[in-house]
Design a protein around this motif. Structure first.
Motif, short mmCIF file in Angstrom:
data_model
loop_
_atom_site.label_atom_id
_atom_site.label_comp_id
_atom_site.label_asym_id
_atom_site.label_seq_id
_atom_site.Cartn_x
_atom_site.Cartn_y
_atom_site.Cartn_z
N GLU A 1 11.90 61.06 54.27
CA GLU A 1 12.23 62.01 53.23
C GLU A 1 10.96 62.53 52.56
OE1 GLU A 1 15.39 58.64 52.96
OE2 GLU A 1 13.22 58.80 53.20
N ARG B 1 14.19 70.92 46.05
CA ARG B 1 14.68 70.74 47.41
C ARG B 1 13.99 69.54 48.03
NH1 ARG B 1 14.41 74.63 52.78
NH2 ARG B 1 12.26 73.86 52.88
N SER C 1 13.79 67.10 51.59
CA SER C 1 13.98 67.27 53.03
C SER C 1 13.86 65.94 53.75
CB SER C 1 12.93 68.25 53.59
OG SER C 1 13.04 69.51 52.97
N ASN D 1 21.03 72.04 57.60
CA ASN D 1 20.21 71.43 58.65
C ASN D 1 19.51 72.48 59.48
OD1 ASN D 1 22.37 72.33 60.16
ND2 ASN D 1 22.97 70.32 60.94
N THR E 1 15.53 68.52 61.07
CA THR E 1 15.38 68.39 59.62
C THR E 1 16.70 68.69 58.92
OG1 THR E 1 13.06 69.07 59.76
CG2 THR E 1 14.13 69.27 57.61
N HIS F 1 18.04 69.38 54.82
CA HIS F 1 17.57 69.67 53.47
C HIS F 1 18.70 69.43 52.47
CE1 HIS F 1 14.11 71.67 55.26
NE2 HIS F 1 14.94 72.40 55.99
N GLN G 1 19.28 71.09 48.81
CA GLN G 1 18.88 71.96 47.72
C GLN G 1 19.66 71.58 46.49
OE1 GLN G 1 16.51 74.57 47.75
NE2 GLN G 1 16.85 74.47 45.53
N CYS H 1 18.05 59.61 52.90
CA CYS H 1 18.56 60.38 54.03
C CYS H 1 19.22 59.41 55.01
CB CYS H 1 17.40 61.09 54.70
SG CYS H 1 17.83 62.04 56.17
#
Length: 127
Positions: A6, A19, A21, A72, A78, A80, A82, A96
């Motif tokens: 992450e 954000r 990720s 995604n 990846t 994300h 937000q 994650c």
């Protein structure tokens, strides 16, 4: 088992946006349903959001619905998250998660459904 890393956590004021990720390695994101959980010390882990590997299906926890968006990018392995209209109660370590699935539309929402977890990224929302 895949590895999840992450990034993007930090300090933000209430009402702001951030954000975060997660990059997957050791696997192909297009075969994994992914998501986010969060945890505050001394409290239970809380489901935040999840997404099917084709990106068509998403699911959100009640406390973040309408404020957070998961997406995604399978080309970059990846996912994300937000986060908008942040509140002090959003302060937590965000993890994650990923689970391999044969079905592009599979969606998971329980911690036990996910076999792979990242190390977490701290998000702090100041009032």
């Amino acid at each position: 088992q895949v590895q999840l890393v992450e990034s993007g956590g930090g300090l933000v004021q209430a009402g702001g946006s951030l954000r975060i990720s997660c990059v997957m390695s050791g696997g192909t994101a297009s075969s994994y349903a992914m998501g986010w959980f969060r945890q505050v010390p001394g409290k239970e882990r809380e489901f935040v959001a999840s997404i099917s590997w084709n990106g068509d299906n998403t699911y959100y926890g009640d406390s973040v619905k309408g404020r957070f968006t998961i997406s995604n990018d399978n080309g970059k392995n990846t996912v994300h998250l937000q986060m908008g209209s942040l509140k002090p109660e959003d302060t937590a370590v965000y993890y994650c998660v990923a689970e391999k699935t044969w079905y592009s539309t599979s969606l998971f929402r329980r911690a036990g459904d996910f076999g792979s977890w990242g190390q977490g990224t701290q998000v702090t929302v100041s009032s």
